[in-house]
Enzyme design. Structure first.
Site, PDB file in Angstrom:
ATOM      1  CB  SER A  87      34.777  36.562  43.137  1.00 31.64           C
ATOM      2  OG  SER A  87      35.392  37.750  43.528  1.00 31.64           O
ATOM      3  CG  HIS A  88      37.400  38.491  40.172  1.00 31.58           C
ATOM      4  ND1 HIS A  88      37.469  37.834  41.383  1.00 31.58           N
ATOM      5  CD2 HIS A  88      38.387  37.993  39.412  1.00 31.58           C
ATOM      6  CE1 HIS A  88      38.467  36.974  41.348  1.00 31.58           C
ATOM      7  NE2 HIS A  88      39.045  37.046  40.158  1.00 31.58           N
TER       8      HIS A  88
ATOM      9  CG  ASP B 253      34.360  41.705  43.458  1.00 26.25           C
ATOM     10  OD1 ASP B 253      33.783  42.324  44.374  1.00 26.25           O
ATOM     11  OD2 ASP B 253      34.784  40.540  43.592  1.00 26.25           O
TER      12      ASP B 253
ATOM     13  CG  ASP C  13      31.998  38.496  45.724  1.00 21.87           C
ATOM     14  OD1 ASP C  13      32.759  39.173  45.002  1.00 21.87           O
ATOM     15  OD2 ASP C  13      32.423  37.740  46.617  1.00 21.87           O
TER      16      ASP C  13
ATOM     17  CG  ASP D 200      34.917  40.015  47.765  1.00 30.77           C
ATOM     18  OD1 ASP D 200      34.933  40.408  46.573  1.00 30.77           O
ATOM     19  OD2 ASP D 200      35.171  38.840  48.111  1.00 30.77           O
ATOM     20  NE  ARG D 201      38.876  40.315  43.623  1.00 30.06           N
ATOM     21  CZ  ARG D 201      39.757  39.778  42.818  1.00 30.06           C
ATOM     22  NH1 ARG D 201      40.138  40.438  41.728  1.00 30.06           N
ATOM     23  NH2 ARG D 201      40.264  38.594  43.056  1.00 30.06           N
TER      24      ARG D 201
ATOM     25  CE  LYS E 166      38.427  39.830  48.080  1.00 30.56           C
ATOM     26  NZ  LYS E 166      39.396  38.802  47.789  1.00 30.56           N
TER      27      LYS E 166
HETATM   28  C1  G1P Z   1      42.555  35.775  43.587  1.00 31.18           C
HETATM   29  C2  G1P Z   1      43.424  36.829  44.246  1.00 31.18           C
HETATM   30  C3  G1P Z   1      43.394  36.659  45.740  1.00 31.18           C
HETATM   31  C4  G1P Z   1      41.955  36.684  46.225  1.00 31.18           C
HETATM   32  C5  G1P Z   1      41.115  35.663  45.473  1.00 31.18           C
HETATM   33  C6  G1P Z   1      39.643  35.753  45.841  1.00 31.18           C
HETATM   34  O1  G1P Z   1      43.064  34.496  43.885  1.00 31.18           O
HETATM   35  O2  G1P Z   1      44.746  36.772  43.772  1.00 31.18           O
HETATM   36  O3  G1P Z   1      44.151  37.678  46.341  1.00 31.18           O
HETATM   37  O4  G1P Z   1      41.898  36.403  47.603  1.00 31.18           O
HETATM   38  O5  G1P Z   1      41.245  35.879  44.076  1.00 31.18           O
HETATM   39  O6  G1P Z   1      39.093  36.987  45.521  1.00 31.18           O
HETATM   40  P1  G1P Z   1      44.026  33.660  42.900  1.00 31.18           P
HETATM   41  O7  G1P Z   1      43.315  33.538  41.589  1.00 31.18           O
HETATM   42  O8  G1P Z   1      45.273  34.471  42.753  1.00 31.18           O
HETATM   43  O9  G1P Z   1      44.256  32.360  43.621  1.00 31.18           O
HETATM   44 ZN    ZN Z   2      34.839  39.099  45.035  1.00 35.13          ZN
END
Ligand code: G1P
Ligand code: ZN
Length: 545
Positions: free
Chosen positions: A113-114, A279, A281, A283-284, A378
């Site tokens: 992801s990010h 981000d 991938d 989804d954000r 998302k």
């Molecule tokens: C974080 C975000 C959460 C999101 C997840 C995946 O998780 O807070 O809302 O769904 O990334 O993108 P966390 O690191 O808080 O468990």
């Molecule tokens: Zn992501």
């Protein structure tokens, strides 16, 4: 096809977190590490035998290597067909879209992801089930159990498959289609939004935009949709070429990491009227107006209040859901509309049942995530299109839309403070201390803020009645202010404490305070109650959102 059975021993720590298994690249590169986990997935996802698998990732380092391994293991397992994105690229929402459109048995997404990428960065793998959404906890728990006892895996003895160019090939009986990463997804977007109306915004010169793809997966999607299909300004997409290390950046769409975008939007009267980023991938999303930031929790509330104005949602929306830490701005809208509003644990997987059961149409998280029943993830580009369509319908700027929303529903000042890489034991002890105190905090008063409720959030899924406990300590105050504490489930180093603070203000004369000022007293109260500074030995949070 020759299938090799390889003897292996369990790799410790393969328990998936909030969103799949995430580790440093060099952990994934250890012998048998990826293979063990993939075999564990296959052993649970038996529907993949004879079925269709969607496969792709966000383009980070190790993406294509992992794809080649997974293809050979899929062939050995008996998967009938795999659709894989060209160059190995598929955004998370595109995988969800493809699973649903082509009735796939499931999908494997390679992404952290990010989190930063590159050889020293993070890698990740997650499995989505046949509704297009993240595998539920029961599935990931079963995968973890298998990973703890695995003794062998199967892999086909085959050449690597060419991933550049759309073509069909085979490993044994398994067919592999390398597909255009964007087209099916773009078609879905065109069904939901009024592309002609958005196009008119750009062609009339009324609006120009800047979308920061952060050298991650959304570059090709943004180019096709914003530049080609919607004829946005030629320079609409920045950092549009996916790179294995995201250009050395941190592909997280927030004010700190999308600094190039923020600078453009704050460049005075000549700045674009609309800005957005996504981000790693895809989804954000982060939504910006000229010199204006839309808090993601507000974005969900604004979407809920206005969805009926857009083609894909013109029949109205059924209900909404938000994760626990997301501000309660959307609750106000739901209440006014007379629709249900669900509060779920953090992570998109908890929305799946509510969407499948047609209880909700929209859902979102404070962490720059929003989406709808169009897929089961998302969706960053979707959120951008939602806002563009809204601007086109309302003929108002991002700031005007947001301010008039606050005027009608009140404003929820909101911030998240993250304390990163804390010692695991210190973090656990801090949370345990809060749990122990929870019951006794009720009715206590801090700086004039009286506590109405304090508990450790537990969620009972209304559809399958599964119970998820210990999802965060929430403290509700009488004036509707709120503080939530939880530990991150996605980090790869130590623990991350997240503190979420919000305050509800109806008087529009008080809608212009800097957020940290508006929340200063509550920030202090959070520290008092949780003893953050002393326990974590930190004076300041590492990240303030
Ligand atoms: C974080 C975000 C959460 C999101 C997840 C995946 O998780 O807070 O809302 O769904 O990334 O993108 P966390 O690191 O808080 O468990
Ligand atoms: Zn992501």
């Amino acid at each position: 096809m020759n299938i090799n059975t390889i003897a292996t021993t369990p790799c410790p720590g393969q328990k998936p977190g909030t969103s799949g298994l995430r580790k440093k690249v060099n952990v994934f590169q250890q012998a048998h590490y990826l293979e063990n986990f993939v075999q564990s997935i296959f052993n649970v996802a038996t529907e993949l035998k004879g079925g269709l698998l969607i496969l792709g990732g966000d383009g980070r380092y190790y993406n294509t290597r992992a794809i080649q391994i997974i293809l050979k293991m899929a062939a050995a397992y008996g998967v009938k067909r795999v659709m894989v994105g060209e160059h190995g690229l598929l955004s998370t929402p595109a995988v969800s879209c493809l699973i649903r459109k082509h009735q796939a048995a499931g999908g494997i997404i390679l992404s952290a992801s990010h989190n930063p990428g590159g050889i020293d960065g993070d890698f990740g793998i997650k499995f989505n089930i046949n509704n297009g959404g993240p595998a539920p906890t029961s599935f990931t728990d079963a995968v973890y159990e298998i990973s703890k006892n695995i003794s062998e895996y199967q892999i086909a003895d085959a050449e690597d498959i060419a991933l550049d160019g759309q073509q069909t090939s085979h490993i044994g009986d398994m067919q592999i289609d390398v597909i255009d990463s964007v087209s099916d997804y773009a078609e879905l977007m065109a069904q939901l939004f009024d592309f002609e109306k958005i196009k008119a915004l750009f062609s009339s010169g009324q609006l120009s935009m800047c979308f920061d793809a952060m050298h991650a997966v959304t570059g090709p999607y943004a180019r096709e949709i914003f530049e080609h299909r919607l004829s946005a300004n030629v320079d609409a997409v920045i950092n549009g070429i996916p790179l294995e290390d995201f250009g050395g950046g941190h592909p997280d769409p927030n004010l700190a990491h999308a600094s190039e975008l923020v600078a453009q939007l704050n460049a005075g009267p000549a700045a674009p009227g609309f800005g957005a980023a996504s981000d790693g991938d895809g989804d954000r999303n982060m939504i910006l107006g000229r010199n204006f930031f839309v808090n993601p929790s507000d974005s969900l509330a604004i979407m809920t209040a206005n969805a009926h104005l857009l083609p894909g949602y013109k029949l109205g929306i059924r209900g909404v859901a938000r994760s626990l830490p997301t501000s309660r701005a959307v609750d106000k809208v739901a209440e006014a509309m007379g629709i249900d509003c669900y509060e779920t644990p953090t992570g998109w997987k908890y929305f799946g049942n509510l969407l499948d059961d047609k209880r909700i149409t929209l859902c979102g998280e404070e962490s720059f995530g929003s989406g709808s029943d169009h897929i089961r993830e998302k969706d960053g580009i979707w959120a951008v299109l939602f806002w563009l369509n809204l601007i086109a319908v309302k003929q108002q700027s991002v700031e005007e839309i947001t301010r008039s929303h606050w005027q009608q529903y009140g404003r929820h000042y909101y911030t998240r403070h993250d304390y990163e890489a804390i010692d695991n034991e210190v973090a656990e002890a801090l949370m345990q201390n809060l749990r122990t105190q929870a019951a006794s905090l009720k009715a206590k008063e801090y700086d004039g803020y009286k506590i109405l409720l304090c508990d450790d959030f537990s969620y009972t899924d209304p559809v399958d009645h599964s119970v998820t406990e210990h999802q965060g300590i929430r403290i509700l105050f009488e004036d509707e202010s709120r503080i939530v504490f939880r530990l991150s489930g996605t980090g790869t180093e130590g623990a991350t404490l997240r503190v979420y603070i919000e305050r509800y203000v109806t008087d529009i004369a008080s809608h212009d305070m800097p957020t940290q000022t508006a929340l200063a007293e509550l920030i202090n109260i959070a520290d008092n109650i949780a003893e953050i500074k002393t326990r974590c030995q930190r004076e300041q949070p590492d990240v303030i959102t």
